[in-house]
Motif scaffolding. Structure first.
Motif, PDB file in Angstrom:
ATOM      1  N   GLY A  53      -2.167 -34.394 -21.360  1.00  0.00           N
ATOM      2  CA  GLY A  53      -2.018 -35.542 -20.480  1.00  0.00           C
ATOM      3  C   GLY A  53      -1.532 -36.759 -21.241  1.00  0.00           C
ATOM      4  O   GLY A  53      -0.784 -36.648 -22.211  1.00  0.00           O
ATOM      5  N   VAL A  54      -1.961 -37.949 -20.831  1.00  0.00           N
ATOM      6  CA  VAL A  54      -1.500 -39.181 -21.465  1.00  0.00           C
ATOM      7  C   VAL A  54      -2.258 -39.396 -22.769  1.00  0.00           C
ATOM      8  O   VAL A  54      -3.486 -39.435 -22.792  1.00  0.00           O
ATOM      9  N   TYR A  55      -1.486 -39.536 -23.844  1.00  0.00           N
ATOM     10  CA  TYR A  55      -2.049 -39.722 -25.182  1.00  0.00           C
ATOM     11  C   TYR A  55      -1.135 -40.681 -25.930  1.00  0.00           C
ATOM     12  O   TYR A  55       0.074 -40.449 -26.031  1.00  0.00           O
ATOM     13  N   ASN A  56      -1.698 -41.775 -26.423  1.00  0.00           N
ATOM     14  CA  ASN A  56      -0.912 -42.783 -27.148  1.00  0.00           C
ATOM     15  C   ASN A  56       0.321 -43.228 -26.364  1.00  0.00           C
ATOM     16  O   ASN A  56       1.440 -43.276 -26.883  1.00  0.00           O
ATOM     17  N   LEU A  57       0.103 -43.528 -25.082  1.00  0.00           N
ATOM     18  CA  LEU A  57       1.085 -44.149 -24.191  1.00  0.00           C
ATOM     19  C   LEU A  57       2.152 -43.200 -23.651  1.00  0.00           C
ATOM     20  O   LEU A  57       2.981 -43.611 -22.840  1.00  0.00           O
ATOM     21  N   LEU A  58       2.151 -41.925 -24.068  1.00  0.00           N
ATOM     22  CA  LEU A  58       3.113 -40.957 -23.549  1.00  0.00           C
ATOM     23  C   LEU A  58       2.374 -39.763 -22.957  1.00  0.00           C
ATOM     24  O   LEU A  58       1.225 -39.494 -23.311  1.00  0.00           O
ATOM     25  N   GLU A  59       3.051 -39.048 -22.055  1.00  0.00           N
ATOM     26  CA  GLU A  59       2.468 -37.838 -21.478  1.00  0.00           C
ATOM     27  C   GLU A  59       2.862 -36.636 -22.326  1.00  0.00           C
ATOM     28  O   GLU A  59       4.047 -36.412 -22.602  1.00  0.00           O
ATOM     29  N   TRP A  60       1.865 -35.844 -22.726  1.00  0.00           N
ATOM     30  CA  TRP A  60       2.074 -34.656 -23.554  1.00  0.00           C
ATOM     31  C   TRP A  60       1.691 -33.423 -22.738  1.00  0.00           C
ATOM     32  O   TRP A  60       0.511 -33.193 -22.465  1.00  0.00           O
ATOM     33  N   ASN A  61       2.669 -32.635 -22.362  1.00  0.00           N
ATOM     34  CA  ASN A  61       2.390 -31.416 -21.602  1.00  0.00           C
ATOM     35  C   ASN A  61       2.237 -30.238 -22.570  1.00  0.00           C
ATOM     36  O   ASN A  61       3.032 -29.300 -22.604  1.00  0.00           O
ATOM     37  N   ALA A  95       2.010 -21.458 -21.304  1.00  0.00           N
ATOM     38  CA  ALA A  95       3.151 -21.830 -20.465  1.00  0.00           C
ATOM     39  C   ALA A  95       2.904 -21.457 -19.010  1.00  0.00           C
ATOM     40  O   ALA A  95       3.369 -22.143 -18.090  1.00  0.00           O
ATOM     41  N   LEU A  96       2.165 -20.386 -18.781  1.00  0.00           N
ATOM     42  CA  LEU A  96       1.844 -19.996 -17.414  1.00  0.00           C
ATOM     43  C   LEU A  96       0.952 -21.032 -16.750  1.00  0.00           C
ATOM     44  O   LEU A  96       0.967 -21.190 -15.531  1.00  0.00           O
ATOM     45  N   GLU A  97       0.161 -21.749 -17.549  1.00  0.00           N
ATOM     46  CA  GLU A  97      -0.757 -22.743 -17.001  1.00  0.00           C
ATOM     47  C   GLU A  97      -0.117 -24.115 -16.846  1.00  0.00           C
ATOM     48  O   GLU A  97      -0.318 -24.792 -15.835  1.00  0.00           O
ATOM     49  N   VAL A  98       0.629 -24.550 -17.858  1.00  0.00           N
ATOM     50  CA  VAL A  98       1.118 -25.934 -17.846  1.00  0.00           C
ATOM     51  C   VAL A  98       2.630 -26.042 -17.792  1.00  0.00           C
ATOM     52  O   VAL A  98       3.172 -27.144 -17.717  1.00  0.00           O
ATOM     53  N   GLY A  99       3.358 -24.915 -17.837  1.00  0.00           N
ATOM     54  CA  GLY A  99       4.810 -24.957 -17.760  1.00  0.00           C
ATOM     55  C   GLY A  99       5.441 -25.320 -19.096  1.00  0.00           C
ATOM     56  O   GLY A  99       4.831 -25.187 -20.155  1.00  0.00           O
ATOM     57  N   THR A 100       6.680 -25.800 -19.046  1.00  0.00           N
ATOM     58  CA  THR A 100       7.418 -26.153 -20.257  1.00  0.00           C
ATOM     59  C   THR A 100       6.728 -27.285 -21.001  1.00  0.00           C
ATOM     60  O   THR A 100       6.281 -28.261 -20.398  1.00  0.00           O
ATOM     61  N   ALA A 101       6.654 -27.152 -22.318  1.00  0.00           N
ATOM     62  CA  ALA A 101       6.063 -28.211 -23.137  1.00  0.00           C
ATOM     63  C   ALA A 101       7.015 -29.402 -23.191  1.00  0.00           C
ATOM     64  O   ALA A 101       8.221 -29.233 -23.370  1.00  0.00           O
ATOM     65  N   TYR A 102       6.468 -30.612 -23.042  1.00  0.00           N
ATOM     66  CA  TYR A 102       7.323 -31.799 -23.106  1.00  0.00           C
ATOM     67  C   TYR A 102       6.507 -33.032 -23.464  1.00  0.00           C
ATOM     68  O   TYR A 102       5.279 -33.071 -23.327  1.00  0.00           O
ATOM     69  N   PHE A 192      10.362 -28.905 -25.277  1.00  0.00           N
ATOM     70  CA  PHE A 192      10.283 -28.019 -26.435  1.00  0.00           C
ATOM     71  C   PHE A 192      10.241 -26.565 -25.973  1.00  0.00           C
ATOM     72  O   PHE A 192       9.446 -26.201 -25.099  1.00  0.00           O
ATOM     73  N   THR A 193      11.101 -25.742 -26.554  1.00  0.00           N
ATOM     74  CA  THR A 193      11.084 -24.299 -26.316  1.00  0.00           C
ATOM     75  C   THR A 193      11.174 -23.599 -27.664  1.00  0.00           C
ATOM     76  O   THR A 193      11.659 -24.173 -28.645  1.00  0.00           O
ATOM     77  N   THR A 194      10.713 -22.347 -27.716  1.00  0.00           N
ATOM     78  CA  THR A 194      10.678 -21.625 -28.986  1.00  0.00           C
ATOM     79  C   THR A 194      11.186 -20.206 -28.821  1.00  0.00           C
ATOM     80  O   THR A 194      10.844 -19.520 -27.855  1.00  0.00           O
TER      81      THR A 194
END
Length: 219
Positions: A53-61, A95-102, A192-194
């Motif tokens: 979620g929101v951490y240090n002013l940005l959203e981290w998925n 990824a199944l739970e939260v989708g693409t990391a961003y 981010f994708t890997t």
């Protein structure tokens, strides 16, 4: 600026993770070392269930903190966090739970105009690594290629960069250092994708630590 945004900025500065730059009339600018060590103290008010979620002013998925320790990201063996114990990470099951990391500045109640991942003068602005994704607490460092794709505030793709991590064949391994290219500025979102190669396919887990961001908060 909302009271919560002001509090988040002060918290980052007080923790020693953020550096305030000379201000303009439009923005307050903070350079923050996101090492995720305060995740247990942050309430993810915004973001998909299960994400940082929101951490240090940005959203981290991403998954992080205790959630990552119990999922397919951090294990007893494998790639070690650069500043233990917490990291941000993602894998096939997460990824199944939260989708693409961003990482994003576009979330409800955001006071951030845009952000940079390219930090002039910062030789290392990200630490990264990958594990083979298992259902147990035993992970093995795995070679991978992590691609970051940056988008401007209007959604246009403006930057792309791939970070390569090479397994040394042991049971544990340190994270690799990296730095973002000068294209990663004035961003609204970075995905981010890997790729884990033919052997693992999608069965891998990616870990990030000490990700530096420069945040432009509206005054």
């Amino acid at each position: 600026m909302t009271m919560r945004s002001y509090y988040l900025a002060l918290t980052a500065l007080a923790s020693g993770l953020a550096t305030a730059l000379p201000q303009s009339s439009r923005y307050q600018v903070f350079t923050i070392n996101n090492n995720f060590e305060t995740l247990s103290n942050d309430v993810p008010l915004v973001g998909t269930v299960g994400a940082i979620g929101v951490y240090n002013l940005l959203e981290w998925n991403f998954l992080g903190g205790d959630a990552a320790l119990k999922r397919d990201v951090t294990t007893i063996t494998g790639v070690e966090p650069y500043t233990p114990p917490n990291i941000a990470g993602y894998g096939v099951r997460t990824a199944l739970e939260v989708g693409t990391a961003y990482i994003s500045s576009n979330y409800e109640s955001s006071s951030v105009e845009y952000f940079d991942l390219y930090i002039p003068g910062q030789a290392e602005s990200i630490r990264y690594g990958c594990n083979a994704d298992t259902d147990s607490n035993v992970g093995i460092p795995a070679s991978c290629e992590i691609t970051a794709t940056g988008y401007g505030t209007d959604g246009t793709e403006v930057a792309k960069q791939t970070f390569s991590f090479t397994s040394e064949g042991g049971l544990t391994q340190q994270m690799s250092p990296g730095a973002f290219s000068p294209d990663f500025v004035r961003l609204g979102k970075v995905e981010f994708t890997t790729s884990y190669g033919d052997i693992l396919g999608d069965l891998g887990a990616t870990m990030l630590d000490n990700v530096y961001t420069r945040v432009y908060q509206r005054s």
